[in-house]
Design a protein around this motif. Structure first.
Motif, PDB file in Angstrom:
ATOM      1  N   THR A   1       0.846  -1.204   0.000  1.00  0.00           N
ATOM      2  CA  THR A   1       0.000   0.000   0.000  1.00  0.00           C
ATOM      3  C   THR A   1       0.875   1.246   0.000  1.00  0.00           C
ATOM      4  O   THR A   1       0.631   2.191  -0.747  1.00  0.00           O
ATOM      5  CB  THR A   1      -0.923   0.020   1.240  1.00  0.00           C
ATOM      6  N   ASN A   2       1.916   1.245   0.810  1.00  0.00           N
ATOM      7  CA  ASN A   2       2.756   2.446   0.844  1.00  0.00           C
ATOM      8  C   ASN A   2       3.481   2.665  -0.482  1.00  0.00           C
ATOM      9  O   ASN A   2       3.530   3.781  -0.985  1.00  0.00           O
ATOM     10  CB  ASN A   2       3.760   2.412   1.986  1.00  0.00           C
ATOM     11  N   PHE A   3       4.009   1.560  -1.079  1.00  0.00           N
ATOM     12  CA  PHE A   3       4.712   1.732  -2.364  1.00  0.00           C
ATOM     13  C   PHE A   3       3.752   2.281  -3.424  1.00  0.00           C
ATOM     14  O   PHE A   3       4.114   3.153  -4.211  1.00  0.00           O
ATOM     15  CB  PHE A   3       5.294   0.403  -2.850  1.00  0.00           C
TER      16      PHE A   3
ATOM     17  N   THR B   1       0.883   3.925  -2.857  1.00  0.00           N
ATOM     18  CA  THR B   1       0.480   5.290  -2.494  1.00  0.00           C
ATOM     19  C   THR B   1       1.559   6.269  -2.939  1.00  0.00           C
ATOM     20  O   THR B   1       1.266   7.331  -3.483  1.00  0.00           O
ATOM     21  CB  THR B   1       0.270   5.392  -0.972  1.00  0.00           C
ATOM     22  N   ASN B   2       2.811   5.894  -2.722  1.00  0.00           N
ATOM     23  CA  ASN B   2       3.914   6.748  -3.185  1.00  0.00           C
ATOM     24  C   ASN B   2       3.855   6.920  -4.703  1.00  0.00           C
ATOM     25  O   ASN B   2       4.019   8.012  -5.223  1.00  0.00           O
ATOM     26  CB  ASN B   2       5.264   6.139  -2.808  1.00  0.00           C
ATOM     27  N   ALA B   3       3.614   5.793  -5.404  1.00  0.00           N
ATOM     28  CA  ALA B   3       3.594   5.845  -6.873  1.00  0.00           C
ATOM     29  C   ALA B   3       2.464   6.751  -7.376  1.00  0.00           C
ATOM     30  O   ALA B   3       2.606   7.410  -8.406  1.00  0.00           O
ATOM     31  CB  ALA B   3       3.450   4.443  -7.435  1.00  0.00           C
ATOM     32  N   PHE B   4       1.361   6.776  -6.658  1.00  0.00           N
ATOM     33  CA  PHE B   4       0.280   7.713  -7.005  1.00  0.00           C
ATOM     34  C   PHE B   4       0.691   9.148  -6.676  1.00  0.00           C
ATOM     35  O   PHE B   4       0.523  10.065  -7.465  1.00  0.00           O
ATOM     36  CB  PHE B   4      -0.987   7.385  -6.210  1.00  0.00           C
ATOM     37  N   LYS B   5       1.244   9.287  -5.467  1.00  0.00           N
ATOM     38  CA  LYS B   5       1.517  10.604  -4.904  1.00  0.00           C
ATOM     39  C   LYS B   5       2.615  11.350  -5.652  1.00  0.00           C
ATOM     40  O   LYS B   5       2.521  12.544  -5.883  1.00  0.00           O
ATOM     41  CB  LYS B   5       1.960  10.359  -3.456  1.00  0.00           C
ATOM     42  N   TYR B   6       3.676  10.622  -6.018  1.00  0.00           N
ATOM     43  CA  TYR B   6       4.833  11.286  -6.615  1.00  0.00           C
ATOM     44  C   TYR B   6       4.823  11.230  -8.147  1.00  0.00           C
ATOM     45  O   TYR B   6       5.857  11.375  -8.786  1.00  0.00           O
ATOM     46  CB  TYR B   6       6.125  10.683  -6.058  1.00  0.00           C
TER      47      TYR B   6
ATOM     48  N   LEU C   1       7.730   8.038   6.867  1.00  0.00           N
ATOM     49  CA  LEU C   1       7.770   6.804   7.655  1.00  0.00           C
ATOM     50  C   LEU C   1       7.388   5.587   6.820  1.00  0.00           C
ATOM     51  O   LEU C   1       7.729   4.465   7.160  1.00  0.00           O
ATOM     52  CB  LEU C   1       6.792   6.906   8.834  1.00  0.00           C
ATOM     53  N   GLY C   2       6.664   5.826   5.718  1.00  0.00           N
ATOM     54  CA  GLY C   2       6.120   4.713   4.940  1.00  0.00           C
ATOM     55  C   GLY C   2       7.166   3.692   4.513  1.00  0.00           C
ATOM     56  O   GLY C   2       6.990   2.489   4.738  1.00  0.00           O
ATOM     57  N   LEU C   3       8.268   4.161   3.932  1.00  0.00           N
ATOM     58  CA  LEU C   3       9.289   3.223   3.438  1.00  0.00           C
ATOM     59  C   LEU C   3       9.951   2.454   4.571  1.00  0.00           C
ATOM     60  O   LEU C   3      10.259   1.278   4.436  1.00  0.00           O
ATOM     61  CB  LEU C   3      10.364   3.977   2.641  1.00  0.00           C
TER      62      LEU C   3
HETATM   63 MG    MG Z   1       4.946   7.124   1.498  1.00  0.00          MG
END
Ligand code: MG
Ligand code: ATP
Length: 423
Positions: A315-317, A319-324, A377-379
């Motif tokens: 989920t974090n990876f 979410t990052n891919a969406f976010k960045y 903190l996600g990674l």
């Molecule tokens: Mg993140």
């Protein structure tokens, strides 16, 4: 003349000397040495007291706490010697860490192996050497406590025992120092954490309060307002409150993982349905119609992991891919012998090269995130989860082009062949 080629093996010197004197678990040994963060630090009294004592008890000109690094031996403490380090290949201590117990060379001139050593033929003209290994709890010999003299010598039993006991004291000091360092680091993180969290909470709280005020006003004069205005305020409040809950959850998980209070409960998991469900959930909450492009290559065997933890990590990876990025993220599942390879990639802002080494540091955010929100903190949490489940994670990125996160998760079958992997 001495050359830096491999030492010639002379059985009469000692049968323990290997052709190429490197301990069997050299990589682990170097890693442990690095973790102690002691190389190239300033002298410390605790170590100097021990070398003084060793020189005095063994009645030698020189005593050293020598740490054997990849290509050199570096002296944390020294009595009777000026230099801070020597190349590993000429060091005597390389042999002591190989032997793993006290090594005594009464006269270097009698030793085929050592008589041409530059430390024998030149300064400090070593004739006598005795070294006791610095053996850690993990069984790695990080270096030695050694005594050296320019005259031949023989230690008596009491001196030998003392040297070994003092070497154990050096290790005890190293450990104490390490614990103190970790505590300091933890305190630093705590301070950073408090300031960061208070900062991160201020924005959502302000938005929540403002919108609650607006809502109140609107309710008072309800007739004069469109319902959509009320909905907008409520949505703002909900979004910001959700953000705070997410942040709190991350913080909680982070504090538990760092305190070793979370463990994995692995079981056989079919990754495809897990990923499909995750993708569905993430697609639903996107406000801009973007979706995850999911691709599966070949038939996937089951992996042996904690499904919840792996879901959180992915989920974090994603979410990052969406976010960045402003394009669709890609999630690809494929098979590597013994592993299922999960990759999450995006065509987004990428990560600056100089920020790479800090990516897995708590609260770290790269310099190009601008106003994209996050805690950093996600990674850290994701990596912890994956490694806790016997997996690996690797990130590669090109600035301005995109980022690829690659995760390896162990298949059930591979673990059956490696019964001790999950002791
Ligand atoms: Mg993140
Ligand atoms: P959060 O704790 O809410 O996840 P975050 O996304 O900032 O916050 P991490 O997921 O730990 O934190 O990521 C750390 C940093 O790594 C990010 O701040 C960002 O700089 C960089 N990063 C991570 N993934 C990507 C990505 N896909 N593209 C570009 N940068 C990324």
């Amino acid at each position: 003349m001495y050359t830096s080629s491999k030492p010639v093996i002379k059985p009469e010197v000692d049968e323990w000397i290997d052709h190429y004197p490197k301990p069997r678990y050299e990589r682990e040994r170097l890693k442990e040495l690095e973790n102690y963060n002691i190389l190239d630090t300033l002298p410390e009294e605790a170590f100097d007291a021990i070398t003084e004592l060793a020189a005095s008890i063994c009645d030698t000109d020189i005593a050293l706490v020598s740490l054997v690094d990849k290509n050199r031996q570096w002296f944390k403490s020294k009595v009777g010697l000026e230099v801070n380090q020597t190349p590993r290949e000429v060091s005597f201590c390389q042999y002591t860490i190989m032997k793993g117990s006290l090594l005594e060379i009464n006269d270097t001139w009698d030793s085929e192996l050592l008589k041409n050593n530059p430390l024998v033929t030149g300064e400090p003209n070593i004739r006598f050497y005795a070294g006791a290994p610095l053996k850690t709890k993990n069984g790695n010999n990080l270096g030695t406590l050694c005594v050296i003299d320019s005259k031949p010598k023989k230690l008596d039993e009491r001196q030998k025992k003392s040297l070994t006991a003092l070497a154990n004291q050096v290790v005890a000091q190293l450990e104490l120092r390490h614990v103190a360092q970790k505590e300091k680091e933890l305190n630093r993180l705590k301070t950073k954490f408090v300031s960061l969290v208070s900062h991160q909470f201020r924005t959502p709280l302000t938005v929540i309060l403002t919108n609650a005020e607006l809502l109140k006003l609107s309710c008072d004069e309800y007739k004069g307002h469109e319902l959509s205005a009320l909905e907008k305020y409520i949505q703002m409040i909900t979004n910001q409150a959700r953000k705070m809950v997410d942040l709190m959850n991350d913080v909680l998980v982070f504090s538990k993982t760092t305190a070793d209070r979370i463990t994995a409960n692995p079981a056989p998991v079919d990754l495809l349905p897990l990923c499909k469900l995750l993708v569905q959930e993430l697609d639903q909450i996107q406000t801009d119609n973007r979706v995850v492009d999911l691709e599966v290559i070949g038939d996937l065997p089951e992996v042996f992991v904690d499904a919840q933890q792996i879901t959180n990590a992915l989920t974090n990876f994603l979410t990052n891919a969406f976010k960045y990025s402003d394009k669709n993220p890609r999630l690809v599942l494929s098979l590597k012998p013994g592993w299922v390879n999960v990759t999450v990639s995006d065509e987004g802002i990428g990560i600056p090269r100089e920020d790479f080494s800090n990516l897995f540091q708590p609260f770290f955010r790269a310099s190009n995130v601008k106003d994209i929100q996050g805690t950093g903190l996600g990674l850290v949490i994701a990596k912890e989860y994956i490694e806790m489940n016997g997996g690996y994670v690797d990130i590669s990125s090109v600035l301005g082009k995109g980022t690829l996160v690659s995760v390896l998760l162990p298949t059930v079958a591979s673990l059956e062949k490696r019964p001790f992997a999950y002791e």
